[in-house]
Design an enzyme around this catalytic site. Structure first.
Site, short mmCIF file in Angstrom:
data_model
loop_
_atom_site.label_atom_id
_atom_site.label_comp_id
_atom_site.label_asym_id
_atom_site.label_seq_id
_atom_site.Cartn_x
_atom_site.Cartn_y
_atom_site.Cartn_z
NE ARG A 1 -3.44 2.62 2.45
CZ ARG A 1 -3.97 3.22 3.49
NH1 ARG A 1 -3.75 2.74 4.72
NH2 ARG A 1 -4.69 4.32 3.34
CG HIS A 2 -0.84 4.98 -0.99
ND1 HIS A 2 -0.93 5.92 0.01
CD2 HIS A 2 -2.10 4.57 -1.23
CE1 HIS A 2 -2.18 6.09 0.36
NE2 HIS A 2 -2.93 5.28 -0.38
N GLY A 3 2.46 5.07 0.65
CA GLY A 3 2.81 5.78 1.87
C GLY A 3 1.76 6.82 2.26
CD GLU B 1 -0.23 18.09 2.88
OE1 GLU B 1 -1.32 18.71 2.68
OE2 GLU B 1 0.88 18.62 2.79
CD1 TRP B 2 -5.99 15.68 1.33
CD2 TRP B 2 -7.53 14.53 0.19
NE1 TRP B 2 -6.64 16.56 0.50
CE2 TRP B 2 -7.58 15.90 -0.21
CE3 TRP B 2 -8.40 13.63 -0.40
CZ2 TRP B 2 -8.48 16.37 -1.17
CZ3 TRP B 2 -9.31 14.08 -1.36
CH2 TRP B 2 -9.35 15.43 -1.73
CG ASN B 3 -3.54 8.40 3.73
OD1 ASN B 3 -2.54 8.11 3.08
ND2 ASN B 3 -4.73 7.93 3.40
N GLY C 1 -9.84 8.01 -2.29
CA GLY C 1 -10.26 7.37 -3.53
C GLY C 1 -9.35 7.64 -4.69
NE ARG D 1 -3.79 7.51 -2.64
CZ ARG D 1 -4.82 7.89 -3.41
NH1 ARG D 1 -4.68 8.94 -4.21
NH2 ARG D 1 -5.96 7.23 -3.39
CD GLU E 1 -8.48 2.65 -2.46
OE1 GLU E 1 -8.85 1.58 -2.99
OE2 GLU E 1 -8.02 2.72 -1.30
#
Length: 207
Positions: free
Chosen positions: A7-9, A12-14, A21, A57, A83
């Site tokens: 899974r990506h790193g 900022e939204w995480n 999405g 990402r 995603e």
């Protein structure tokens, strides 16, 4: 075939607990660090090829994991491992500062994903499972990949959708949790079948 699915790193939204999405949000500095540390831990893995979601990402995570090997390992974008598309929900917050889910539709997505209704202009779990399965079957049946070590860079929901092709029948979609950022799932495919060697393995020092 030996497959490393990552899974990506962190973005900022995480960190802001926003629905991401298909919004093309880049890695945050923390995400870059996690990907680099994961790449350092995997530097001895002889990757032959990389398939990545076209979202920045995921692709950037793949590049950071491969490091200097980017010049010799083909990186191929495939929209089927992008995603899930959250449609009109994208950009909204799904958790508050205390980590409580505050969006009813997203609560269903995390707690009862099979009943998550397709948002306007978006996808549901059946949609993402269908397209990731198409990708999976295509690669599993490709004789040129049979003896290769493959890196797949994708996203939380897409990773679990891919692994539906590996998990025993009846396994809950999330199989316990959303994959952490930069978590790696390792799958072996040979004449005896498909075997999950490691789930959500963390190679970095965390946040």
């Amino acid at each position: 075939m030996l497959i490393y699915i990552i899974r990506h790193g962190v973005t900022e939204w995480n960190a802001l607990k926003k629905v991401q999405g298909i919004a093309d949000i880049p890695l945050a500095e923390e995400g870059i660090r996690l990907a680099r540390e994961t790449g350092e831990a995997l530097k001895e893995i002889p990757f032959d090829i990389c398939f990545t979601s076209p979202l920045v990402r995921a692709r950037r995570t793949a590049e950071l994991v491969l490091g200097s090997r980017c010049s010799s390992v083909p990186i191929i974008e495939d929209p089927r491992i992008r995603e899930i598309n959250f449609g009109i929900l994208e950009g909204t917050r799904f958790k508050d500062e205390k980590g409580k889910v505050v969006n009813e539709q997203m609560e269903i997505f995390f707690n009862d994903p099979e009943h998550f209704e397709r948002p306007d202009q978006g996808e549901n779990i059946r949609d993402i499972c269908a397209r990731t399965r198409e990708f999976w079957l295509e690669k599993m049946m490709d004789p040129s990949l049979a003896d290769k070590t493959v890196l797949i860079a994708s996203h939380g929901c897409a990773v679990r959708a891919l692994l539906r092709n590996v998990y025993p029948e009846g396994t809950p979609f999330w199989n316990g949790c959303v994959p952490p950022n930069c978590a790696v799932n390792i799958v072996r495919v040979d004449e005896d079948g498909t075997c999950l060697l490691a789930q959500d393995k963390i190679f970095h020092t965390g946040c």
